[in-house]
Design a protein around this motif. Structure first.
Motif, mmCIF file in Angstrom:
data_model
loop_
_atom_site.group_PDB
_atom_site.id
_atom_site.type_symbol
_atom_site.label_atom_id
_atom_site.label_comp_id
_atom_site.label_asym_id
_atom_site.label_seq_id
_atom_site.Cartn_x
_atom_site.Cartn_y
_atom_site.Cartn_z
ATOM 1 N N THR A 1 17.248 -12.808 -4.681
ATOM 2 C CA THR A 1 17.457 -14.190 -3.824
ATOM 3 C C THR A 1 16.592 -14.375 -2.709
ATOM 4 O OG1 THR A 1 19.947 -13.996 -4.506
ATOM 5 C CG2 THR A 1 19.515 -15.427 -2.709
ATOM 6 N N ASP A 2 16.449 -13.552 -2.055
ATOM 7 C CA ASP A 2 15.320 -13.504 -0.949
ATOM 8 C C ASP A 2 13.964 -13.766 -1.428
ATOM 9 O OD1 ASP A 2 17.392 -12.834 1.173
ATOM 10 O OD2 ASP A 2 16.803 -10.667 0.993
ATOM 11 N N ILE A 3 13.461 -13.322 -2.489
ATOM 12 C CA ILE A 3 12.367 -13.698 -3.006
ATOM 13 C C ILE A 3 12.104 -15.153 -3.676
ATOM 14 C CG2 ILE A 3 10.765 -13.080 -4.887
ATOM 15 C CD1 ILE A 3 11.639 -10.198 -4.643
ATOM 16 N N VAL A 4 13.460 -15.417 -4.431
ATOM 17 C CA VAL A 4 13.192 -16.740 -4.748
ATOM 18 C C VAL A 4 13.168 -17.841 -3.488
ATOM 19 C CG1 VAL A 4 14.604 -18.488 -5.831
ATOM 20 C CG2 VAL A 4 14.157 -16.295 -7.108
ATOM 21 N N ARG B 1 24.233 -5.286 -6.512
ATOM 22 C CA ARG B 1 24.312 -6.397 -5.594
ATOM 23 C C ARG B 1 22.832 -6.247 -4.771
ATOM 24 N NH1 ARG B 1 27.423 -9.557 -7.783
ATOM 25 N NH2 ARG B 1 29.490 -8.813 -8.315
ATOM 26 N N PHE B 2 22.400 -4.808 -4.455
ATOM 27 C CA PHE B 2 21.305 -4.892 -3.705
ATOM 28 C C PHE B 2 20.032 -5.601 -4.316
ATOM 29 C CE2 PHE B 2 17.373 -2.855 -2.873
ATOM 30 C CZ PHE B 2 17.061 -2.860 -1.634
ATOM 31 N N SER B 3 19.818 -5.486 -5.698
ATOM 32 C CA SER B 3 18.857 -6.163 -6.677
ATOM 33 C C SER B 3 19.233 -7.592 -6.503
ATOM 34 C CB SER B 3 18.842 -5.532 -7.994
ATOM 35 O OG SER B 3 18.603 -4.203 -8.084
ATOM 36 N N GLU B 4 20.300 -7.950 -6.563
ATOM 37 C CA GLU B 4 20.546 -9.520 -6.623
ATOM 38 C C GLU B 4 20.262 -10.109 -5.207
ATOM 39 O OE1 GLU B 4 24.508 -10.076 -7.661
ATOM 40 O OE2 GLU B 4 24.119 -9.968 -9.987
ATOM 41 N N ASN B 5 20.462 -9.413 -4.304
ATOM 42 C CA ASN B 5 19.930 -9.954 -2.791
ATOM 43 C C ASN B 5 18.575 -10.031 -2.777
ATOM 44 O OD1 ASN B 5 22.813 -10.098 -2.041
ATOM 45 N ND2 ASN B 5 23.154 -8.225 -1.211
ATOM 46 N N ARG B 6 17.939 -9.014 -2.967
ATOM 47 C CA ARG B 6 16.549 -9.002 -2.791
ATOM 48 C C ARG B 6 16.091 -10.155 -3.599
ATOM 49 N NH1 ARG B 6 14.295 -7.557 0.724
ATOM 50 N NH2 ARG B 6 12.294 -6.881 -0.029
#
Length: 471
Positions: free
Chosen positions: A388-391, A381-386
């Motif tokens: 998402t922020d980048i995209v 989840r941490f990776s997915e959130n990061r």
């Protein structure tokens, strides 16, 4: 020694001795590395129907330079002490080559599993486990079995259940065996691990331009013509991943016949045909080869024997046309066959490296059992959130929107199977390069098997030196 009386263990020792000459270790350390440390041979009674059968079984712990020991359990009428010792020794060297911190072990039960009901197999497996427990030949810090020829996750589930019942206070008890069902502490990706590792290893070999030029082949696995012997778990997955990468599967060999088609064979269709008809023979578009051994001798670029040992020997080695032989099985070439093929200039990718995918992922499963946490749980989840922020930031800066499919692809965090496959790929690539570097940098060494043994002996020798048991 004639090949009719070929000793598998003596063959392993012969390869060891060939490599040991290129290492710096004393005779005493080399003898300790080579020796089988502990050998258990048991006979135990099991009630089968209305009578009692006495079952013969083995467990060999080859090396304790690292603990626990690690190695599969096979159910086969061919099981004998020599074979189990040889396979245990190969496990020691295999673990060292791929930097898995285990000693080598192997087990075998002398039965034909096809002749027993599931209930009978469960009784035999549980009784064998009890014998291992009594003799201190199993445990998450002692000796960790796994599936092998004739066994699967089903037998591993019986083993872990029996061990837990006999060791109820061991918080790490689920780590006593690997290759378990995921529901019982297994790891996703274990089923295909050995075959996928074979694919990664063959792909890496085909990526070395210098070696491919020497063989007269193009760089890359795409377009390579491959024959695979054995459509069990290892052979099937090796064939599947090679085909998906663009290789052409021209031949498939099973114990009751082989098929060949120079234009390629659809692996999934051939597997379905075999399941329906009980044989590969008469597969549409392919030529039948009634004598399976002749399938090994057909024209191809890469031959992958993925069945039992000693299928290529001095009697047929000179008829092998493949320029690359990838040993997916344990010991498919005898030492005499090794010499013949090496003289022909064949690139032999040795078993102790190429089929190490299973023990590598077993190591990941064992670590998962000891840590009591699923891979991916902490970072997905941490990776997915990061991501998402980048995209979102890129879209705001460029004033362009990605499609939903592109967003999902980029923002997906790693699942357990992604991490397992990634770890396996890194292991196989790094280990191949280490073996090849050893081959290139050691004067007098001319083949990959000897280079792999040198890598293994160097690591095990250093471990023994650091234990301080040798003055």
């Amino acid at each position: 020694m004639s090949e009719n009386h070929y000793s598998f263990f003596k063959g392993v020792e012969r390869n060891f001795d060939k490599a040991a000459k290129f290492t710096r270790f004393s005779k005493g350390i080399l003898e300790q590395i080579k020796a089988c440390n502990s050998i258990l041979r048991v006979k135990f009674p099991v009630r089968i129907g209305d009578h009692v059968e006495v079952i013969e079984a083995y467990r060999v712990q080859h090396s304790h330079h690292k603990t626990p020991c690690k190695g599969g359990i096979r159910f086969s009428m061919e099981v004998n002490q020599d074979e189990v010792m040889a396979l245990a020794a190969l496990m020691t060297y295999k673990c060292a080559v791929v930097n898995v911190p285990f000693g080598g072990a192997k087990g075998g039960v002398k039965i034909d599993p096809h002749k027993y009901s599931i209930a009978d197999l469960e009784r035999i497996t549980r009784r064998y486990t009890a014998e291992l427990c009594k003799k201190n030949f199993i445990g998450p810090g002692i000796d960790v079995p796994a599936p092998d020829y004739g066994t699967s996750s089903r037998e591993m589930s019986w083993i872990v259940d029996t061990y837990i019942s006999l060791n109820p206070h061991d918080v790490n008890a689920s780590g006593c065996v690997t290759g378990k069902p995921v529901s019982q502490g297994g790891v996703r990706g274990r089923t295909e691990a050995t075959g996928l590792g074979v694919f990664f290893g063959v792909r890496e070999a085909c990526a070395i331009q210098e070696d491919m030029e020497r063989l007269g082949l193009e760089v890359g696995i795409k377009g390579k013509r491959i024959i695979i012997q054995g459509l069990g778990n290892v052979g099937y997955h090796a064939a599947k991943y090679c085909q998906e990468a663009g290789a052409i599967i021209v031949g498939l060999i099973e114990y009751n016949g082989a098929i060949y088609n120079k234009d390629g064979i659809d692996v999934e269709a051939a597997q379905a045909h075999r399941a329906t008809h009980g044989s590969l023979l008469n597969f549409p578009g392919a030529t039948n080869i009634v004598e399976p051994a002749e399938g090994l001798e057909q024209d191809c670029d890469i031959l992958i024997p993925a069945a039992l040992e000693s299928v290529i020997h001095k009697g047929n080695a000179d008829r092998i046309k493949a320029k690359i032989v990838g040993e997916a099985a344990n010991g498919p070439l005898t030492p005499d066959a090794d010499e013949i093929l090496n003289k022909k200039g064949t690139l032999i990718i040795p078993d102790m490296y190429l089929n190490a995918g299973g023990v590598t992922v077993s190591y990941f499963e064992w670590l998962k059992n000891l840590s009591h946490v699923r891979y991916g749980r902490l970072e997905k989840r941490f990776s997915e959130n990061r991501y998402t922020d980048i995209v979102n930031s890129i879209e705001e800066l460029t004033h362009k929107k990605l499609s939903e499919a592109e967003r999902k692809l980029i923002m997906r965090g790693p699942d357990e199977i992604d991490l397992v496959h990634s770890g396996l790929e890194d292991t196989m690539i790094g280990s191949y390069r280490e073996i090849r570097d050893t081959l290139a940098s050691t004067p007098g060494v001319e083949d990959m098997r000897t280079a792999a043994f040198i890598c293994a002996i160097n690591k095990i020798g250093v471990a023994y030196e650091e234990l301080g048991i040798f003055p």
